[in-house]
Design an enzyme around this catalytic site. Structure first.
Site, PDB file in Angstrom:
ATOM      1  N   CYS A  10      17.494  54.556  56.819  1.00 42.34           N
ATOM      2  CA  CYS A  10      17.912  54.960  55.875  1.00 42.34           C
ATOM      3  C   CYS A  10      18.215  53.223  55.503  1.00 42.34           C
ATOM      4  O   CYS A  10      18.803  53.206  53.852  1.00 42.34           O
ATOM      5  CB  CYS A  10      19.009  55.439  56.435  1.00 42.34           C
ATOM      6  SG  CYS A  10      20.070  54.918  58.187  1.00 42.34           S
ATOM      7  N   TYR A  11      19.402  52.186  56.329  1.00 42.52           N
ATOM      8  CA  TYR A  11      19.986  51.952  56.224  1.00 42.52           C
ATOM      9  C   TYR A  11      17.963  50.405  55.488  1.00 42.52           C
ATOM     10  O   TYR A  11      18.600  49.281  54.282  1.00 42.52           O
ATOM     11  CB  TYR A  11      20.055  50.555  57.536  1.00 42.52           C
ATOM     12  CG  TYR A  11      21.389  50.314  57.993  1.00 42.52           C
ATOM     13  CD1 TYR A  11      22.372  50.315  56.370  1.00 42.52           C
ATOM     14  CD2 TYR A  11      21.857  51.052  59.001  1.00 42.52           C
ATOM     15  CE1 TYR A  11      23.449  50.829  56.570  1.00 42.52           C
ATOM     16  CE2 TYR A  11      23.171  51.814  59.494  1.00 42.52           C
ATOM     17  CZ  TYR A  11      24.408  51.263  58.873  1.00 42.52           C
ATOM     18  OH  TYR A  11      25.706  51.181  58.433  1.00 42.52           O
TER      19      TYR A  11
END
Length: 225
Positions: A10-11
């Site tokens: 996600c990051y």
């Protein structure tokens, strides 16, 4: 073909969305910096202070300040997508500085990126570069204003905006330090940062429209500034 799909973290997804359009303008002698804040749903299922709502109340927890796995993932993936005219290769990969934090909200990610440039740009220049780069992407919205986590939570798209540049300085280290871009990216770590792009990848793999089964609004939700 192995039949395996590597779904980005996600990051890493948000960071790459913020950096990819600027690859032709990166100063390879300096490192981009990414300051990330995630809701505690992204802090794993094993009980710890990072996913304890009571411990997080009125709090912000930094963790893994160096050598985070997403730090390496961001650089590796951006290097792979670099065009031949860019100075980045497997022998000279893109490297980033990544500082993750966990916040008291449940889901969503906010990233602030500082990107060193090899040439001067204005905020308007950046906006135009990003709009052109993502013009055909239904799940990446580009805005002038900085996006907010609460607007993006529960949404299937990412938002890139809040473009800014420091005042111009003439000569020396001050000019070098100010030759950088600043921007913000938000996305839902459980959706565009995970499940939504997994569906995109599956759709592409089986040969159907990438956005099948995914809501694709024309405009993002934005709180009035």
């Amino acid at each position: 073909m192995t039949g395996r799909i590597a779904n980005p973290g996600c990051y890493a997804t948000g960071s790459q969305l913020g950096l990819a359009p600027l690859l032709p303008y990166l100063d390879q002698s300096r490192l981009p910096s990414v300051f990330g804040v995630s809701g505690y749903s992204g802090a794993g299922t094993k009980p710890s202070p990072k996913n304890d709502p009571e411990f997080l109340r009125d709090n912000l927890i930094p963790y893994a300040p160096v050598n985070h796995i997403h730090e390496r993932e961001i650089g590796h993936s951006l290097t792979r997508m670099s065009h031949p005219q860019h100075p980045f290769t497997t022998n000279n990969p893109i490297r980033v500085q990544f500082s993750p934090h966990v916040a008291p909200f449940f889901q969503g990610i906010s990233l602030t990126l500082h990107v060193p440039l090899c040439q001067s740009m204005t905020a308007k220049d950046m906006l135009e570069v990003f709009r052109e780069f993502y013009q055909n992407e239904k799940l990446v919205h580009v805005t002038e204003n900085a996006p907010l986590v609460r607007d993006n939570a529960g949404k299937h798209y990412a938002v890139v905006g809040g473009f800014a540049v420091p005042p111009h300085s003439e000569g020396g280290l001050a000019e070098l330090a100010n030759r950088r871009a600043v921007l913000n990216v938000t996305l839902d770590n459980l959706l565009k940062g995970a499940a939504t792009q997994a569906i995109q990848n599956m759709n592409i793999a089986v040969g159907i429209d990438e956005y099948t089964g995914i809501p694709t609004p024309d405009e993002p939700t934005m709180s009035p500034n």
